[in-house]
Scaffold this active site. Sequence first.
Site, PDB file in Angstrom:
ATOM      1  N   HIS A 127     120.442  15.184 -33.682  1.00 30.96           N
ATOM      2  CA  HIS A 127     121.143  16.496 -33.644  1.00 30.96           C
ATOM      3  C   HIS A 127     120.241  17.537 -34.185  1.00 30.96           C
ATOM      4  O   HIS A 127     120.555  18.018 -35.106  1.00 30.96           O
ATOM      5  CB  HIS A 127     122.410  16.098 -34.440  1.00 30.96           C
ATOM      6  CG  HIS A 127     123.431  17.021 -33.978  1.00 30.96           C
ATOM      7  ND1 HIS A 127     124.573  16.657 -33.754  1.00 30.96           N
ATOM      8  CD2 HIS A 127     123.823  18.369 -33.940  1.00 30.96           C
ATOM      9  CE1 HIS A 127     125.267  17.462 -33.408  1.00 30.96           C
ATOM     10  NE2 HIS A 127     124.938  18.543 -33.698  1.00 30.96           N
TER      11      HIS A 127
ATOM     12  N   HIS B  30     113.900  28.779 -44.180  1.00 33.53           N
ATOM     13  CA  HIS B  30     112.945  29.345 -45.105  1.00 33.53           C
ATOM     14  C   HIS B  30     112.131  30.430 -44.593  1.00 33.53           C
ATOM     15  O   HIS B  30     112.149  31.528 -45.426  1.00 33.53           O
ATOM     16  CB  HIS B  30     112.350  28.188 -45.611  1.00 33.53           C
ATOM     17  CG  HIS B  30     112.939  27.020 -46.270  1.00 33.53           C
ATOM     18  ND1 HIS B  30     112.393  25.814 -46.371  1.00 33.53           N
ATOM     19  CD2 HIS B  30     114.358  26.890 -46.924  1.00 33.53           C
ATOM     20  CE1 HIS B  30     113.639  25.026 -46.873  1.00 33.53           C
ATOM     21  NE2 HIS B  30     114.470  25.771 -47.195  1.00 33.53           N
TER      22      HIS B  30
ATOM     23  N   GLU C 135     123.294  17.326 -27.077  1.00 36.97           N
ATOM     24  CA  GLU C 135     123.409  18.702 -26.529  1.00 36.97           C
ATOM     25  C   GLU C 135     121.885  19.023 -26.173  1.00 36.97           C
ATOM     26  O   GLU C 135     121.318  20.081 -26.570  1.00 36.97           O
ATOM     27  CB  GLU C 135     123.912  19.812 -27.210  1.00 36.97           C
ATOM     28  CG  GLU C 135     125.439  19.347 -27.293  1.00 36.97           C
ATOM     29  CD  GLU C 135     126.156  20.596 -27.977  1.00 36.97           C
ATOM     30  OE1 GLU C 135     125.537  21.682 -28.626  1.00 36.97           O
ATOM     31  OE2 GLU C 135     127.195  20.863 -27.785  1.00 36.97           O
TER      32      GLU C 135
ATOM     33  N   GLU D  89     132.779  15.983 -29.218  1.00 37.41           N
ATOM     34  CA  GLU D  89     132.996  17.086 -29.964  1.00 37.41           C
ATOM     35  C   GLU D  89     134.306  17.810 -29.340  1.00 37.41           C
ATOM     36  O   GLU D  89     133.870  18.014 -28.234  1.00 37.41           O
ATOM     37  CB  GLU D  89     131.791  17.932 -30.270  1.00 37.41           C
ATOM     38  CG  GLU D  89     130.785  17.535 -31.230  1.00 37.41           C
ATOM     39  CD  GLU D  89     129.588  18.396 -31.490  1.00 37.41           C
ATOM     40  OE1 GLU D  89     129.735  19.671 -31.306  1.00 37.41           O
ATOM     41  OE2 GLU D  89     128.614  17.925 -31.843  1.00 37.41           O
TER      42      GLU D  89
HETATM   43  C1  BGC Z   1     127.100  21.381 -31.894  1.00 45.77           C
HETATM   44  C2  BGC Z   1     127.593  21.227 -33.265  1.00 45.77           C
HETATM   45  C3  BGC Z   1     128.166  22.681 -33.716  1.00 45.77           C
HETATM   46  C4  BGC Z   1     129.271  22.805 -32.590  1.00 45.77           C
HETATM   47  C5  BGC Z   1     130.266  24.170 -33.021  1.00 45.77           C
HETATM   48  C6  BGC Z   1     127.954  22.118 -30.845  1.00 45.77           C
HETATM   49  O1  BGC Z   1     127.194  22.927 -29.854  1.00 45.77           O
HETATM   50  O2  BGC Z   1     126.754  20.070 -31.620  1.00 45.77           O
HETATM   51  O3  BGC Z   1     126.587  20.893 -34.263  1.00 45.77           O
HETATM   52  O4  BGC Z   1     128.476  22.879 -35.200  1.00 45.77           O
HETATM   53  O5  BGC Z   1     129.090  22.887 -31.537  1.00 45.77           O
HETATM   54  O6  BGC Z   1     129.551  25.247 -32.755  1.00 45.77           O
END
Ligand code: BGC
Length: 482
Positions: A121, A38, A166, A378
């Site tokens: 997160h 914002h 992370e 991920e």
């Molecule tokens: C993060 C995600 C992000 C993904 C892709 C990771 O560092 O945890 O939130 O969208 O990378 O860049």
Amino acid sequence: MRTFPKGLQLGVATAAYQIEGAWNTADKTPHIWDTMCHNNPESIKDRTNADDACKSFEFYKRDIEMLKFLGVQFYRFSISWTRVLPTGFANKISETGYEYYNNIINDLVALNIEPVVTMYHWDLPQNLQDLGGWANPLIVEWFGDYTRVLYKLFGDRVKTWITINEPKQIGLFGYGGKRMAPQLNASGVGEYLAAKNLVLAHARAWHIYDEEFRDVQKGVCGITIASDFRDAVTDSAEDVEAGLDAVQFEIGLYSHPIFSSKGGFPDRVVKRVAAKSAEQGYSRSRLPEFTLEEIEYVKGTSDFYGFNHYSTRFYTRDTYKSGSNPIPSYDDDIGADFTYLDYEKGALPHVTVIPHGIRKALKWVKDNCNNPPIFITENGFGTFGGLKDPERISYYIKYLDSILDAIEIDGCNVTRYTAWSLMDNFEWDSGLSIKFGLFEVDFNDEKKKRTARSSAVWYKKLIATRLLDYNINVTELEEHVF
Ligand code: BGC
């Protein structure tokens, strides 16, 4: 074709700020990403924000239909701290926030899709940021109190908890730099302060689970660490050293205190930052120390290694010139240049396609972190859009093939694989323009229409057959709209 081992579960992931929208619904208060988007829209490449994003707060039932369509075994999503605790502290629980997550969890459990919950997160309550956020050591208790609330509310049904997603990105980009919220830009100092407090806060949350909930709830609790591999450009002695240093700065800083037998920050990082700090006239190292008591408190506090991985960088000191990075800074402390070499590119540098890197990273975790159970929390590929996405399917096939090598040849104990992401969402400082979704989201549509990409149909088939088929067949695109 290769078969997936029985013990490997397949799922998808999202995160609260990236999908929910409803940034000020009911009693939710702003967090640091609301504030940054914002107040400084120019910090986001396309000047978008996630006030609406995929509107999952409103439309989560459609997300669950998509999960059902894919047939995933689990869904990794995150809880937004200020949606549940509007003051950031545990004095007041939001009824609306509680109901929202409670409904998602109940719906998932009813469908036999395991909820895998990330408690943090990146969306820190703004009022806690005003008190210093991850730079204030008291956050260890604030975070602990928040996690206790979540275990109490949802731990009867949630059996897999991820404390923090992370820590590197949080500290390096948010405290050391200004790429991400809260844009503190305290280069060479902020990232290390945050690293220490993040690791301690994670350990606090694990101990709370272990002491107060595990016996009854019988779940697991761990941390997710960005584990993109760091390698050497050539096999010259200097490059190899640069690669070994980089991997300790980028991964070891967070994994060593928690997973190694020795505990504390890794020697390579301790030595380099201490030497640079002394050269620069500081009275003490810019990397804070853990006390002996803290080292013991943190060691062994993760039931699994949450592993996020996208790509690999290659390091060299051959070309590095002092002064090419700000002094002091984390990059100057590493003191090396990096490249992604000539590999196939995606929409962001950190998705450059280097499949053998994931195998190396998994092996590194096995060898350096006491061979833990690894949850790949991920892995995925970013594009600029399109319903036909053979390049995403190709990325997944190559990476999964390399993961199977890590399991079958190197003996890595990988028990979960999570595709990032279920659907297109707000990609942090890249905004809405970079697409990681198996499902496309139409952000111009009021209802945020979701349409299956070829990769969604491909992943569905992979989950159903548990076979890794090397054929990418995207000629007929099936119409699946949610
Ligand atoms: C993060 C995600 C992000 C993904 C892709 C990771 O560092 O945890 O939130 O969208 O990378 O860049």
